[in-house]
Design an enzyme around this catalytic site. Sequence first.
Site, short mmCIF file in Angstrom:
data_model
loop_
_atom_site.label_atom_id
_atom_site.label_comp_id
_atom_site.label_asym_id
_atom_site.label_seq_id
_atom_site.Cartn_x
_atom_site.Cartn_y
_atom_site.Cartn_z
N SER A 53 0.81 -1.22 0.00
CA SER A 53 0.00 0.00 0.00
C SER A 53 0.84 1.27 0.00
CB SER A 53 -0.88 -0.02 1.26
OG SER A 53 -1.41 1.26 1.52
N GLU A 55 0.22 3.64 1.74
CA GLU A 55 0.27 4.07 3.14
C GLU A 55 1.67 3.81 3.73
OE1 GLU A 55 -2.38 5.65 4.57
OE2 GLU A 55 -1.59 5.75 6.61
N TYR A 95 -1.50 0.37 10.48
CA TYR A 95 -1.78 -0.28 9.19
C TYR A 95 -0.54 -0.22 8.28
CZ TYR A 95 -3.65 -0.91 4.46
OH TYR A 95 -3.85 -1.33 3.17
P1 NAP Z 1 -11.42 -4.98 2.04
O1 NAP Z 1 -12.63 -4.72 1.19
O2 NAP Z 1 -11.41 -4.48 3.43
O3 NAP Z 1 -11.18 -6.57 2.04
C1 NAP Z 1 -10.32 -7.18 2.95
C2 NAP Z 1 -10.49 -8.67 2.86
O4 NAP Z 1 -9.61 -9.31 3.81
C3 NAP Z 1 -11.91 -9.17 3.19
O5 NAP Z 1 -12.23 -10.23 2.32
C4 NAP Z 1 -11.76 -9.68 4.62
O6 NAP Z 1 -12.68 -10.68 4.97
C5 NAP Z 1 -10.36 -10.29 4.52
N1 NAP Z 1 -9.76 -10.55 5.82
C6 NAP Z 1 -9.63 -9.70 6.87
N2 NAP Z 1 -9.06 -10.33 7.91
C7 NAP Z 1 -8.82 -11.60 7.51
C8 NAP Z 1 -8.29 -12.75 8.14
N3 NAP Z 1 -7.85 -12.70 9.40
N4 NAP Z 1 -8.19 -13.90 7.44
C9 NAP Z 1 -8.66 -13.96 6.17
N5 NAP Z 1 -9.20 -12.91 5.52
C10 NAP Z 1 -9.28 -11.75 6.19
O7 NAP Z 1 -10.11 -4.40 1.32
P2 NAP Z 1 -9.83 -4.09 -0.24
O8 NAP Z 1 -10.11 -2.66 -0.50
O9 NAP Z 1 -10.47 -5.13 -1.07
O10 NAP Z 1 -8.25 -4.25 -0.28
C11 NAP Z 1 -7.64 -5.50 -0.61
C12 NAP Z 1 -6.20 -5.49 -0.12
O11 NAP Z 1 -5.47 -4.43 -0.73
C13 NAP Z 1 -6.04 -5.30 1.38
O12 NAP Z 1 -4.91 -6.04 1.79
C14 NAP Z 1 -5.75 -3.82 1.52
O13 NAP Z 1 -5.04 -3.55 2.71
C15 NAP Z 1 -4.90 -3.59 0.27
N6 NAP Z 1 -4.93 -2.25 -0.26
C16 NAP Z 1 -6.13 -1.64 -0.53
C17 NAP Z 1 -6.14 -0.38 -1.08
C18 NAP Z 1 -7.44 0.32 -1.41
O14 NAP Z 1 -7.43 1.53 -1.63
N7 NAP Z 1 -8.55 -0.41 -1.51
C19 NAP Z 1 -4.92 0.29 -1.37
C20 NAP Z 1 -3.73 -0.38 -1.10
C21 NAP Z 1 -3.74 -1.65 -0.57
P3 NAP Z 1 -14.12 -10.29 5.63
O15 NAP Z 1 -14.98 -9.94 4.45
O16 NAP Z 1 -14.49 -11.55 6.31
O17 NAP Z 1 -13.88 -9.15 6.55
O1 F7E Z 2 -9.30 8.01 4.02
C1 F7E Z 2 -9.72 11.43 5.22
C2 F7E Z 2 -8.72 10.55 5.91
O2 F7E Z 2 -10.20 5.93 5.04
C3 F7E Z 2 -8.90 8.87 2.98
C4 F7E Z 2 -7.29 2.11 2.42
O3 F7E Z 2 -7.80 1.41 1.31
O4 F7E Z 2 -6.08 3.65 1.02
C5 F7E Z 2 -7.07 3.56 2.03
O5 F7E Z 2 -6.67 4.26 3.19
C6 F7E Z 2 -8.65 10.26 3.53
C7 F7E Z 2 -7.75 10.28 4.76
O6 F7E Z 2 -8.60 5.82 3.07
C8 F7E Z 2 -12.91 11.02 6.90
O7 F7E Z 2 -8.15 11.20 7.04
C9 F7E Z 2 -11.65 12.66 6.26
O8 F7E Z 2 -6.85 11.35 4.67
O9 F7E Z 2 -10.90 6.56 2.70
P1 F7E Z 2 -9.85 6.54 3.74
P2 F7E Z 2 -7.05 5.78 3.49
O10 F7E Z 2 -6.86 6.00 4.93
O11 F7E Z 2 -6.30 6.68 2.55
C10 F7E Z 2 -4.80 3.11 1.39
C11 F7E Z 2 -3.89 3.28 0.19
C12 F7E Z 2 -4.90 1.73 1.89
O12 F7E Z 2 -3.99 0.91 1.70
C13 F7E Z 2 -6.01 1.44 2.85
O13 F7E Z 2 -6.26 0.03 2.93
O14 F7E Z 2 -9.89 10.82 3.95
N1 F7E Z 2 -11.02 11.52 5.90
N2 F7E Z 2 -12.80 12.38 6.87
C14 F7E Z 2 -11.78 10.47 6.27
N3 F7E Z 2 -11.61 9.13 6.13
C15 F7E Z 2 -12.59 8.33 6.60
N4 F7E Z 2 -12.45 6.99 6.45
N5 F7E Z 2 -13.70 8.81 7.24
C16 F7E Z 2 -13.92 10.15 7.41
O15 F7E Z 2 -14.91 10.57 7.97
#
Ligand code: NAP
Ligand code: F7E
Length: 321
Positions: free
Chosen positions: A125, A127, A151
């Site tokens: 990520s 992050e 995270y």
């Molecule tokens: P998500 O919707 O939160 O999906 C996470 C998945 O992980 C769900 O299927 C969840 O299962 C499963 N999981 C959580 N804990 C687990 C455990 N202990 N054992 C097995 N499975 C488990 O996230 P996403 O947006 O699809 O993201 C997919 C991956 O990419 C994640 O690793 C995330 O950190 C990474 N990532 C996401 C973003 C983004 O912007 N979306 C960016 C960078 C990296 P349940 O449904 O049972 O909770």
């Molecule tokens: O926040 C701001 C918050 O929670 C985006 C995950 O997929 O991308 C994701 O992480 C921004 C941040 O995503 C609220 O402070 C303001 O600056 O949608 P978010 P994230 O934290 O960027 C990275 C790449 C991952 O890997 C992660 O898995 O929005 N913000 N107000 C808020 N965010 C939330 N959630 N809720 C608010 O009310």
Amino acid sequence: MQKTAFITGITGQDGSYLSEYLLSLNYKVTGLVRRNSVAENQDYRLLNINGIEVMYGDILDQSSLLNALNKFKPDEVYNLAAQSHVRISSEIPYFTSQVNAIGALNMLEAIRVSCPGVRYYQASSSEMFGQNIDNDGFQRETTKMNPVSPYGCAKLFAFNMTCHYRNAYGLNAANGILFNHESPRRGSNFVTNKIVKAAVLIKKGKLNKLELGNLDSFRDWGHSYDYVRAMHLINNAPVVSDFVVATGESHSVREFCAYVFKKLELDYKDYVTQNPKYMRPEELKVLRGDSRKIRQELGWIPNYNFEALLDELVDYWLSKL
Ligand code: NAP
Ligand code: F7E
């Protein structure tokens, strides 16, 4: 010959899009599903996708990983399982570290001992970069990593372990360093769907305010549909390597609100307030990715830009609510 993919986190946003994409490429798609006390909640994102084979398991249960690899005999593994919410990772840092860091190590070890030839994709990520930005305003594969959340710290452990297992044991293990990506299937406590869902409810007269945290952080937002195609390219790259996946465009949360409310003929300033509850102990201020490596080496091109993504989210919530 038909290839088999094994996906952890298959029930998540990316897991569901990746399953659809791999099925369209004629893969056999298998995955790991966590037991949920409400059976319908377990795999609701997969309900309209036919032909997937899943088994119960958990990334923290090593025996379930070994059983799954033994049963499905995959050619490609995608480790998407994570506690993926950054702010919530500060409330449950120990659990987040277990799942996101030790969970990835469990998967790597299971592969090393049982099927070292498979291709392995680790969901890393942006992050992990923390506040580091190169002089030109972008983050890329070579940018220093100093994460600012449990995270991000846990993801950096998994990133480094993936590199280590590649270098030390010759595993075909690669990291995709993905910037934020969204879709109608994104959990509605991430800021994108939280804003769009609330704006549509306000438009329909069912809500009168939206409480957010930091409005002045910037993110590089893409669409999950585009990013799962990148995962597949990375896991099939001629040379196993790590790749940044991003649009290269960065917008603030405030700009996001302004666009969505304006599209609904509203002014966000009349409805959006800030609540400290949604602030983070340490905010990552700016993300903007340089994805030239994957574009040039693997030919990845995203279909969605910022406006197209937001338009799809607005249309989705207008039809759903
Ligand atoms: P998500 O919707 O939160 O999906 C996470 C998945 O992980 C769900 O299927 C969840 O299962 C499963 N999981 C959580 N804990 C687990 C455990 N202990 N054992 C097995 N499975 C488990 O996230 P996403 O947006 O699809 O993201 C997919 C991956 O990419 C994640 O690793 C995330 O950190 C990474 N990532 C996401 C973003 C983004 O912007 N979306 C960016 C960078 C990296 P349940 O449904 O049972 O909770
Ligand atoms: O926040 C701001 C918050 O929670 C985006 C995950 O997929 O991308 C994701 O992480 C921004 C941040 O995503 C609220 O402070 C303001 O600056 O949608 P978010 P994230 O934290 O960027 C990275 C790449 C991952 O890997 C992660 O898995 O929005 N913000 N107000 C808020 N965010 C939330 N959630 N809720 C608010 O009310």
